[in-house]
Write a protein that holds these residues in place. Structure first.
Motif, PDB file in Angstrom:
ATOM      1  N   THR A 266      14.426  -7.135   3.251  1.00 38.92           N
ATOM      2  CA  THR A 266      15.223  -6.601   2.157  1.00 38.92           C
ATOM      3  C   THR A 266      15.892  -7.726   1.367  1.00 38.92           C
ATOM      4  N   MET A 267      16.025  -8.894   1.986  1.00 36.18           N
ATOM      5  CA  MET A 267      16.617 -10.057   1.336  1.00 36.18           C
ATOM      6  C   MET A 267      15.965 -11.300   1.934  1.00 36.18           C
ATOM      7  N   VAL A 268      15.556 -12.231   1.072  1.00 34.93           N
ATOM      8  CA  VAL A 268      14.869 -13.422   1.566  1.00 34.93           C
ATOM      9  C   VAL A 268      15.124 -14.581   0.603  1.00 34.93           C
ATOM     10  N   PRO A 269      15.454 -15.777   1.116  1.00 28.27           N
ATOM     11  CA  PRO A 269      15.673 -16.925   0.233  1.00 28.27           C
ATOM     12  C   PRO A 269      14.413 -17.276  -0.554  1.00 28.27           C
ATOM     13  N   GLN A 270      14.626 -17.797  -1.747  1.00 28.63           N
ATOM     14  CA  GLN A 270      13.505 -18.151  -2.613  1.00 28.63           C
ATOM     15  C   GLN A 270      12.522 -19.087  -1.917  1.00 28.63           C
ATOM     16  N   CYS A 271      13.033 -20.046  -1.171  1.00 26.57           N
ATOM     17  CA  CYS A 271      12.135 -21.024  -0.562  1.00 26.57           C
ATOM     18  C   CYS A 271      11.358 -20.465   0.620  1.00 26.57           C
ATOM     19  N   LEU A 272      11.702 -19.246   1.067  1.00 28.41           N
ATOM     20  CA  LEU A 272      10.946 -18.616   2.142  1.00 28.41           C
ATOM     21  C   LEU A 272      10.067 -17.470   1.636  1.00 28.41           C
ATOM     22  N   MET A 273      10.048 -17.272   0.310  1.00 27.04           N
ATOM     23  CA  MET A 273       9.237 -16.195  -0.244  1.00 27.04           C
ATOM     24  C   MET A 273       7.753 -16.495  -0.065  1.00 27.04           C
ATOM     25  N   LEU A 274       7.032 -15.477   0.397  1.00 24.94           N
ATOM     26  CA  LEU A 274       5.590 -15.550   0.551  1.00 24.94           C
ATOM     27  C   LEU A 274       4.921 -14.736  -0.555  1.00 24.94           C
ATOM     28  N   PRO A 275       3.655 -14.994  -0.835  1.00 23.20           N
ATOM     29  CA  PRO A 275       2.937 -14.109  -1.763  1.00 23.20           C
ATOM     30  C   PRO A 275       2.974 -12.680  -1.242  1.00 23.20           C
ATOM     31  N   MET A 276       2.953 -11.721  -2.155  1.00 25.12           N
ATOM     32  CA  MET A 276       3.063 -10.320  -1.776  1.00 25.12           C
ATOM     33  C   MET A 276       1.847  -9.532  -2.255  1.00 25.12           C
ATOM     34  N   SER A 277       1.470  -8.536  -1.474  1.00 21.10           N
ATOM     35  CA  SER A 277       0.457  -7.577  -1.897  1.00 21.10           C
ATOM     36  C   SER A 277       0.933  -6.183  -1.540  1.00 21.10           C
ATOM     37  N   PHE A 278       0.278  -5.193  -2.121  1.00 20.38           N
ATOM     38  CA  PHE A 278       0.708  -3.808  -1.956  1.00 20.38           C
ATOM     39  C   PHE A 278      -0.509  -2.947  -1.636  1.00 20.38           C
ATOM     40  N   ASP A 279      -0.380  -2.120  -0.594  1.00 19.48           N
ATOM     41  CA  ASP A 279      -1.415  -1.164  -0.240  1.00 19.48           C
ATOM     42  C   ASP A 279      -1.007   0.221  -0.732  1.00 19.48           C
ATOM     43  N   GLY A 280      -1.980   0.973  -1.190  1.00 14.32           N
ATOM     44  CA  GLY A 280      -1.719   2.342  -1.589  1.00 14.32           C
ATOM     45  C   GLY A 280      -2.735   3.279  -0.979  1.00 14.32           C
ATOM     46  N   ALA A 281      -2.257   4.283  -0.223  1.00 13.09           N
ATOM     47  CA  ALA A 281      -3.125   5.307   0.349  1.00 13.09           C
ATOM     48  C   ALA A 281      -3.069   6.523  -0.571  1.00 13.09           C
ATOM     49  N   THR A 282      -4.184   6.855  -1.193  1.00 14.10           N
ATOM     50  CA  THR A 282      -4.219   7.896  -2.203  1.00 14.10           C
ATOM     51  C   THR A 282      -4.919   9.146  -1.689  1.00 14.10           C
ATOM     52  N   PHE A 283      -4.581  10.274  -2.289  1.00 13.61           N
ATOM     53  CA  PHE A 283      -5.180  11.546  -1.911  1.00 13.61           C
ATOM     54  C   PHE A 283      -5.263  12.425  -3.150  1.00 13.61           C
ATOM     55  N   ASN A 284      -6.450  12.937  -3.433  1.00 13.05           N
ATOM     56  CA  ASN A 284      -6.595  13.897  -4.515  1.00 13.05           C
ATOM     57  C   ASN A 284      -6.217  15.267  -3.983  1.00 13.05           C
ATOM     58  N   ALA A 285      -4.967  15.637  -4.165  1.00 13.94           N
ATOM     59  CA  ALA A 285      -4.449  16.899  -3.650  1.00 13.94           C
ATOM     60  C   ALA A 285      -4.696  18.057  -4.602  1.00 13.94           C
ATOM     61  N   GLY A 286      -5.226  17.772  -5.780  1.00 10.98           N
ATOM     62  CA  GLY A 286      -5.497  18.836  -6.739  1.00 10.98           C
ATOM     63  C   GLY A 286      -6.888  19.409  -6.573  1.00 10.98           C
ATOM     64  N   SER A 287      -7.154  20.468  -7.301  1.00 12.13           N
ATOM     65  CA  SER A 287      -8.455  21.135  -7.202  1.00 12.13           C
ATOM     66  C   SER A 287      -9.500  20.517  -8.115  1.00 12.13           C
ATOM     67  N   ASN A 288      -9.078  19.661  -9.069  1.00 10.28           N
ATOM     68  CA  ASN A 288     -10.018  19.056 -10.012  1.00 10.28           C
ATOM     69  C   ASN A 288     -10.428  17.657  -9.571  1.00 10.28           C
ATOM     70  N   THR A 289     -11.651  17.279  -9.869  1.00 11.80           N
ATOM     71  CA  THR A 289     -12.089  15.886  -9.720  1.00 11.80           C
ATOM     72  C   THR A 289     -11.324  15.026 -10.710  1.00 11.80           C
ATOM     73  N   GLN A 290     -10.861  13.871 -10.253  1.00  7.67           N
ATOM     74  CA  GLN A 290     -10.101  12.959 -11.099  1.00  7.67           C
ATOM     75  C   GLN A 290     -10.965  11.758 -11.483  1.00  7.67           C
ATOM     76  N   THR A 291     -10.805  11.301 -12.711  1.00  4.78           N
ATOM     77  CA  THR A 291     -11.596  10.175 -13.213  1.00  4.78           C
ATOM     78  C   THR A 291     -10.718   8.962 -13.458  1.00  4.78           C
ATOM     79  N   ASP A 292     -11.358   7.783 -13.308  1.00  2.00           N
ATOM     80  CA  ASP A 292     -10.685   6.493 -13.530  1.00  2.00           C
ATOM     81  C   ASP A 292      -9.350   6.435 -12.791  1.00  2.00           C
ATOM     82  N   VAL A 293      -9.441   6.491 -11.468  1.00  3.14           N
ATOM     83  CA  VAL A 293      -8.253   6.484 -10.615  1.00  3.14           C
ATOM     84  C   VAL A 293      -7.956   5.055 -10.179  1.00  3.14           C
TER      85      VAL A 293
END
Length: 648
Positions: A266-293
């Motif tokens: 939640t808090m980190v000194p600038q000199c200890l910052m590492l590169p960051m990445s983000f994972d996203g788990a997605t789900f098409n919960a609707g009844s329609n097919t979705q395009t360009d997701v």
């Protein structure tokens, strides 16, 4: 097993990071066992993923059970796989039991007319002759008709639960369209043993993967493994979902390094910052097919550390999930490449987007807030979010002298750690206890956690005696009467405390506990050492309020700021770069230095001798090396200066 991780919303972090870490299995079995406790404070908040628009397809309020809790509503049945009498029941009463006396009956919308209950604590009070017995029972609905069938189905319940004391215990919602084949959905996502939900918690899962276009449904609730405390359920509802609804079911924040276990800060000194990445788990919960997701990630600087307005958007990128995503399809994608270069307060947003207008946009986005500080590293959100306490006494065998607590952190650069700050819980058992701060190195290649934390690298040998004036306060514990400020080489470390005395008088030290961070804290990043008959380290899910305080000059070791200005200085430009960059060196006098370039593991990949007569300009070329973070240092027997270089 299908796990529908419900989205949480909070000030610092929203979403579940349960899948973000690729953990080695060797330490998973070394989890400490929670101690049974009385009067546990429940989780804050009463709703989890409670968006539920649309028509009601089925509803049961359990108002026809009884009498005396012996009968279930018509068509509902209970099964006990253990062959004992520890069954689900219909009830209007509190669950009861020696550890659940402070828990009332389910406070659901229609709780007064009855609900389902599995009172494990009551069944284990008093303890059976052979010891506590784990629950192994389910309760099942009759066949439910869905007419007409729909493409998107949500299941909503109102519940309250708390379980203990095995981490392998399951609270699952099982759904079927034929009464034979069942899909399982987690009823306690991100909630560890010994933690109570709100009474009542509105909980919704998308069960379209099982019930889309089905005319018949079955629902059952199953608990196994844990012996205590209770699970109460009411107001079971099936609801028609949306036509266009891409959901972000889960997301992860990764501080990218090469270690098996990577903490979330939640808090980190600038000199200890590492590169960051983000994972996203997605789900098409609707009844329609979705395009360009796409899974999209953005990071904004909200404000500077001094309180000035932030610069706004600092980075954005996205990853294609699919040009065409059919209904009830799940995917996971990673968005990488965020490198922080400035301090301040930040918010990262992770979302899933498509060409269609989302009918439930709140279910498609989550956020992560963090601070890039000058000297402080933290993994909790601060005293405004502390509920209850965390300490060795919360685990079986704990609460004695020699107990320890630890919090994992990663050091990508050479730094000086001066002290630890610990938030003292408001507990009478803290009054008079003595503790010392400690930092241990963490060796992930060890066969056991005890072996991984066998070396102390920083400590104070003079105990601090806790008194009531320190309750609900941060106290700073330095290493002045021990190792002194310690230089940490790149690697992983554990910061925490050891209880020195007070145990013989029944005292046990506990710190503030941030429950809101526990669903997002990766496994094997928080630790307890229980000094019982078989003393050993084990990992835990509780997040205790422990912070590290580093030198104000950050990654510069061995010099204070004035000495640095009068002695050696150098700059790297451009930074980030493509591997080719310039180094400009300035010094007050002629001197010889060794220039070293280290990778994230601390390995020297390039070295050369440099003679400087006040100024020197050099060209460096790392373009043949892997992209990533490197550390360029100038050092001799008297001085050392380090710069972080990002090669993209």
């Amino acid at each position: 097993m299908k796990k529908n991780y419900a989205l949480l919303s909070a000030l610092v972090i929203a979403g579940s990071m349960s899948f973000a870490q690729n953990l080695q299995q060797k330490f998973i079995g070394q989890q400490a066992t929670p101690e049974l406790t009385v009067g546990e404070t429940p989780e804050k908040g009463g709703q989890v993923n409670s968006k539920a628009p649309g028509d009601t397809l089925y509803y049961e309020d359990f108002g026809t059970g009884g009498p005396a809790g012996s009968n279930l509503p018509a068509g509902w049945t209970t099964t006990n796989n253990a062959g004992n009498a520890n069954d689900w029941i219909w009830s209007t009463a509190a669950p009861g039991g020696q550890y659940s006396g402070a828990t009332g009956p389910l406070n659901s919308t229609t709780g007064a007319n009855g609900f389902l209950s599995l009172p494990g604590d009551l069944y284990n009070t008093p303890a059976p002759p052979g010891g506590f017995v784990g629950m192994d029972a389910s309760v099942q609905s009759p066949a439910i008709t869905i007419n007409p069938p729909v493409a998107s189905v949500l299941l909503r319940i109102e519940q309250a639960h708390r379980f203990c004391c095995v981490a392998t215990g399951d609270l699952t919602i099982e759904v079927s369209n034929d009464g034979i084949n069942w899909d399982q959905y987690d009823a306690a996502p991100g909630i560890g043993p010994n933690t109570a939900t709100a009474n009542a918690q509105v909980f919704t899962v998308n069960v379209s993967a099982t019930l889309a276009f089905q005319s018949t449904a079955y629902v059952r609730f199953y608990q196994s493994g844990s012996s205590h405390y209770y699970w109460m359920i009411d107001d079971v509802t099936l609801i028609e979902g949306n036509a266009n609804n891409m959901q972000l079911e889960d997301f992860g924040v990764n501080y990218v390094d090469t270690f098996d276990f990577s903490p979330v800060y939640t808090m980190v000194p600038q000199c200890l910052m590492l590169p960051m990445s983000f994972d996203g788990a997605t789900f098409n919960a609707g009844s329609n097919t979705q395009t360009d997701v796409y899974v999209k990630a953005e990071t904004y600087q909200d404000s500077s550390l001094a309180g000035a307005p932030g610069v706004g958007l600092t980075w954005a990128d996205s990853t294609l999930v699919g040009a065409s995503v059919p209904t009830i399809q799940r995917d996971t994608e990673n968005v990488a490449g965020y490198i922080n270069t400035i301090d301040g307060y930040f918010t990262s947003f992770v979302s899933v987007v498509s060409d269609s207008l989302n009918q439930d946009p709140a279910s498609a986005v989550s956020s992560y807030r963090f601070t890039v500080s000058d000297t402080v590293l933290a993994r909790e959100r601060g005293e405004n979010f502390f509920v209850g306490d965390a300490g060795p006494g919360n685990y079986v065998g704990g609460g004695v002298d020699g107990d320890r607590w630890g919090v994992l952190f990663t050091v990508p650069n050479v730094v000086t750690i001066n002290s630890l700050s610990i938030y003292v819980a408001n507990s009478n058992l803290n009054d008079g206890v003595q503790i010392v701060p400690k930092v241990w190195s963490f060796e992930q290649d060890s066969a056991t956690l005890t072996g991984a934390m066998s070396m102390t690298v920083a400590e104070n040998l003079v105990p601090t005696t806790i008194d009531t004036s320190m309750f609900d306060e941060w106290i700073e514990l330095d290493f002045a009467f021990g190792t002194g400020p310690a230089t940490l080489q790149p690697g992983q470390y554990v910061m925490g405390w050891e209880q020195i005395s007070g145990g013989t008088n029944g005292l046990e030290f506990t710190a503030g506990r941030d429950r809101t961070m526990e669903p997002f804290s990766p496994d094997v990043t928080n630790f307890v050492y229980v000094n019982d008959a078989a003393p050993a380290w084990g990992w835990v899910s509780q997040v205790a309020a422990v912070r590290a305080n580093f030198s104000k000059v950050g990654c510069i070791v061995g010099l204070d700021e004035n000495e640095m200005e009068n002695a050696l200085a150098f700059e790297v430009s451009p930074n980030p770069n493509n591997g080719q960059f310039a180094i400009n060196i300035n010094t007050q006098q002629e001197a010889d230095y060794t220039l070293n370039v280290r990778n994230m593991l601390g390995q020297i990949v390039m070295t050369q001798q440099v003679s400087v007569n006040k100024t020197k300009n050099m060209q460096m070329d790392l373009s043949d090396y892997e992209k990533g973070v490197y550390f360029v240092s100038l050092e001799n027997g008297d001085e050392r200066l380090v710069k972080k270089v990002v090669v993209k």
